[in-house]
Design an enzyme around this catalytic site. Structure first.
Site, PDB file in Angstrom:
ATOM      1  N   ALA A  48      73.107  61.701  88.960  1.00 33.56           N
ATOM      2  CA  ALA A  48      73.965  62.141  88.040  1.00 33.56           C
ATOM      3  C   ALA A  48      74.756  61.093  87.311  1.00 33.56           C
ATOM      4  O   ALA A  48      76.002  61.287  87.084  1.00 33.56           O
ATOM      5  CB  ALA A  48      75.103  62.768  89.215  1.00 33.56           C
ATOM      6  N   ARG A  63      73.871  66.782  75.200  1.00 32.08           N
ATOM      7  CA  ARG A  63      73.753  68.141  74.485  1.00 32.08           C
ATOM      8  C   ARG A  63      74.780  68.958  74.979  1.00 32.08           C
ATOM      9  O   ARG A  63      74.834  70.140  74.571  1.00 32.08           O
ATOM     10  CB  ARG A  63      72.288  68.662  74.769  1.00 32.08           C
ATOM     11  N   ASN A 119      71.228  71.526  80.333  1.00 33.03           N
ATOM     12  CA  ASN A 119      71.402  70.460  79.294  1.00 33.03           C
ATOM     13  C   ASN A 119      72.316  70.844  78.325  1.00 33.03           C
ATOM     14  O   ASN A 119      72.491  70.037  77.362  1.00 33.03           O
ATOM     15  CB  ASN A 119      70.022  69.969  78.625  1.00 33.03           C
ATOM     16  N   ARG A 143      93.603  85.600  90.053  1.00 33.85           N
ATOM     17  CA  ARG A 143      93.467  84.126  90.145  1.00 33.85           C
ATOM     18  C   ARG A 143      93.701  83.436  91.193  1.00 33.85           C
ATOM     19  O   ARG A 143      93.791  84.006  92.614  1.00 33.85           O
ATOM     20  CB  ARG A 143      94.259  83.726  89.306  1.00 33.85           C
TER      21      ARG A 143
HETATM   22  C1  UD1 Z   1      62.594  64.133  84.250  1.00 36.60           C
HETATM   23  C2  UD1 Z   1      61.098  63.722  84.523  1.00 36.60           C
HETATM   24  C3  UD1 Z   1      60.222  64.779  84.231  1.00 36.60           C
HETATM   25  C4  UD1 Z   1      60.707  66.280  84.562  1.00 36.60           C
HETATM   26  C5  UD1 Z   1      62.043  66.639  84.366  1.00 36.60           C
HETATM   27  C6  UD1 Z   1      62.719  67.803  84.895  1.00 36.60           C
HETATM   28  C7  UD1 Z   1      61.353  61.245  84.713  1.00 36.60           C
HETATM   29  C8  UD1 Z   1      60.599  60.208  83.939  1.00 36.60           C
HETATM   30  N1  UD1 Z   1      60.691  62.345  84.002  1.00 36.60           N
HETATM   31  O1  UD1 Z   1      62.578  64.149  82.565  1.00 36.60           O
HETATM   32  O2  UD1 Z   1      58.990  64.554  84.625  1.00 36.60           O
HETATM   33  O3  UD1 Z   1      59.736  67.345  84.092  1.00 36.60           O
HETATM   34  O4  UD1 Z   1      62.904  65.475  84.729  1.00 36.60           O
HETATM   35  O5  UD1 Z   1      63.780  68.094  84.371  1.00 36.60           O
HETATM   36  O6  UD1 Z   1      61.887  61.247  85.641  1.00 36.60           O
HETATM   37  N2  UD1 Z   1      69.296  59.994  85.306  1.00 36.60           N
HETATM   38  C9  UD1 Z   1      69.779  59.035  85.786  1.00 36.60           C
HETATM   39  N3  UD1 Z   1      69.907  57.850  85.467  1.00 36.60           N
HETATM   40  C10 UD1 Z   1      69.078  57.557  84.376  1.00 36.60           C
HETATM   41  C11 UD1 Z   1      68.222  58.553  83.791  1.00 36.60           C
HETATM   42  C12 UD1 Z   1      68.469  59.697  84.320  1.00 36.60           C
HETATM   43  O7  UD1 Z   1      70.848  59.097  86.743  1.00 36.60           O
HETATM   44  O8  UD1 Z   1      68.927  56.265  84.097  1.00 36.60           O
HETATM   45  C13 UD1 Z   1      69.613  61.433  85.590  1.00 36.60           C
HETATM   46  C14 UD1 Z   1      70.243  62.339  84.618  1.00 36.60           C
HETATM   47  O9  UD1 Z   1      71.578  62.308  84.743  1.00 36.60           O
HETATM   48  C15 UD1 Z   1      69.552  63.622  84.876  1.00 36.60           C
HETATM   49  C16 UD1 Z   1      68.293  63.456  85.658  1.00 36.60           C
HETATM   50  O10 UD1 Z   1      68.357  61.889  86.089  1.00 36.60           O
HETATM   51  O11 UD1 Z   1      70.458  64.373  85.907  1.00 36.60           O
HETATM   52  C17 UD1 Z   1      67.047  63.424  84.694  1.00 36.60           C
HETATM   53  O12 UD1 Z   1      66.982  62.781  83.486  1.00 36.60           O
HETATM   54  P1  UD1 Z   1      66.484  63.159  82.406  1.00 36.60           P
HETATM   55  O13 UD1 Z   1      66.719  61.768  81.404  1.00 36.60           O
HETATM   56  O14 UD1 Z   1      67.088  64.295  81.834  1.00 36.60           O
HETATM   57  O15 UD1 Z   1      64.877  63.330  82.605  1.00 36.60           O
HETATM   58  P2  UD1 Z   1      63.997  64.159  81.770  1.00 36.60           P
HETATM   59  O16 UD1 Z   1      63.787  63.315  80.571  1.00 36.60           O
HETATM   60  O17 UD1 Z   1      64.320  65.442  81.699  1.00 36.60           O
END
Ligand code: UD1
Ligand code: MG
Length: 439
Positions: free
Chosen positions: A10, A16, A241, A313
């Protein structure tokens, strides 16, 4: 070894969402995404929950603590700060210091509020079935795989590796089985930043990030079993997102909540215009009429009637058979059994006794511009139409307030008295004049 540690990622900013609020704190149906995720996670009865935070770290941590405390599980929480954020694999590297020695590590995202506890459980079941060193990951077959990591399988159909959208070849991009980002890893082989699979991660990809997805490929290359678990209900996998995706997820969650109340015997005439938040208790046989909004934590007893066009509420409690009707708003107030506020009223910070009638258009003026004040109305009282009760105030059992009266603050009304006018004054001490219908 037995047991499960769950890691919730998280740290992301959620650019976005176009909002200053950390992404996972955006709410659907009165609860943050993170809250919904933690509820599903608790279904696994984990030994620990490791929360990886970054953007808005303090707020995210506070919300997690509050949610877990409410479930009596605050002791499970470990929080790690990921700063800077170098990818999902890096997030797990940072978390590795807190993973403990549970047999397996489940990783999920804080922005997948619809994923059910049952789906997480089936992932764990699959990992356990494959044996100690195996990995299981959730996948889904989707109409539009754009943006997801694709699941590459061998000709025999076995898992091979995951390739990210940005790194995929033209042929790989045609694959419609996608990685959902939810994994169950064996603890042992994961290691930490100095040894094991986590230490083997490299960022030699288009995004120059450490990918958690590479762990599955590393495990496979080492000859360990990696099993994709295909999620049947793709809806569950929706990651949020943007505000549009949040609104879509909200609707799915809303339907789940409404269905549960319907199953419990709550009569909801028109689910499509009824908004009921999380954590609302409604007794059997209560009736909720269209265009009604019921916020988190409201309690409605059996046989109560709400709506149409009512707004209940936080802190509203309705007793058995109580009625809140058209264009009436209730906040932090209790209506006793059989009490009625059928038309056009505002009831804020008030306690209304059993069988008391609140006439059309009655307002409890609870705010003096600086502070909120409370009002009490006893049982069997009658408040005439268009009355204003200025708080603080206490109207005793059986009292009658005439139509249009303004009861100024702290009026000294005795039980059974009749008060009328503006400002309201004692009119008589006796019984109310006989009257017919009183609603
Ligand atoms: C990731 C997966 C992808 C998958 C997709 C599903 C990887 C490399 N790729 O891509 O294969 O299809 O999720 O939604 O994992 N986050 C961190 N720290 C970071 C980066 C991310 O905590 O350094 C968290 C983000 O807050 C988020 C989640 O990890 O909740 C996913 O990160 P995001 O960069 O959105 O991954 P995707 O590019 O969507
Ligand atoms: Mg990304």
């Amino acid at each position: 070894m037995s047991g499960t540690t769950v890691v919730v990622l998280a740290a992301g900013k959620g650019t976005r969402m176009k909002s200053e609020q950390p992404k996972v704190l955006h709410e659907l149906c009165g609860r943050s995404m993170l809250g919904w995720v933690l509820e599903a996670v608790l279904g696994l009865e984990p030994e620990r929950i490791v929360l990886v935070v970054g953007h808005g770290a303090a707020d995210v941590e506070a919300t997690a603590r509050k949610e877990l405390a409410a479930a009596g599980c605050e002791g499970l929480l470990r929080v790690v700060l990921q700063e800077p954020q170098l990818g999902t694999g890096h997030a797990l590297q940072v978390a590795s210091a807190e993973l403990g020695d549970a047999a397996r590590v489940v990783v999920t995202y804080g922005d997948m509020p619809l994923l059910r506890a049952e789906s997480l459980a089936s992932l764990v079941t699959a990992q356990v079935a494959q044996g100690e060193d195996s990995t299981a990951l959730l996948t889904a077959v989707v109409d539009d795989p754009y943006g997801y990591g694709r699941v590459i399988r061998t000709d025999a159909g076995d898992f091979e590796r995951i390739v990210e959208q940005k790194d995929a070849s033209v042929e790989e991009r045609l694959i419609d089985e996608v990685n959902l980002g939810v994994y169950c890893f064996a603890r042992g082989p994961l290691g930490d930043t100095t040894q094991g699979d986590l230490a083997a991660l490299r960022n030699d990809n288009v995004q120059k990030e450490f990918y958690i997805t590479d762990l599955a490929g590393i495990a496979r290359a080492a000859g360990r079993t990696v099993v994709p678990v295909v999620l049947e209900d793709v809806e569950e996998a929706a990651g949020v997102n943007s505000l549009a995706q949040l609104a879509e997820a909200r609707w799915v969650m809303q339907l789940r909540i409404l269905e549960r109340h319907l199953e419990n015997g709550v009569r909801i005439e028109d689910p499509s215009t009824t908004y009921i938040d999380y954590g609302v208790e409604i007794g059997v046989g209560a009736e909720i009429l269209p265009c009604t909004v019921i916020r988190a934590g409201v309690r409605i007893a059996a046989g109560a009637h709400v709506g149409p066009f009512a707004h209940l509420r936080e802190g509203t409690v309705l007793g058995e058979g109580a009625k809140v009707g058209n264009f009436t708003e209730v906040k932090k107030s209790t209506l006793g059994a059989g009490a009625k506020a059928n038309h056009l009223s505002y009831i804020g910070d008030a306690t209304i006794g059993a069988k008391t009638n609140i006439g059309a258009g009655t307002i409890f003026a609870n705010y003096d511009g600086k502070a909120k004040h409370k009002s009490q109305v006893g049982a069997g009282a009658f408040i005439g139409s268009g009355a204003i009760v200025v708080a603080p105030n206490s109207i005793p059992d059986g009292a009658t307030i005439g139509a249009g009266a303004v009861v100024t603050r702290s009026a000294k009304i005795a039980a059974g008295e009749v008060w009328i006018g503006m400002p309201a004054r004692r009119h008589s001490s006796g019984a109310r004049p006989p009257s017919g219908e009183r609603s």
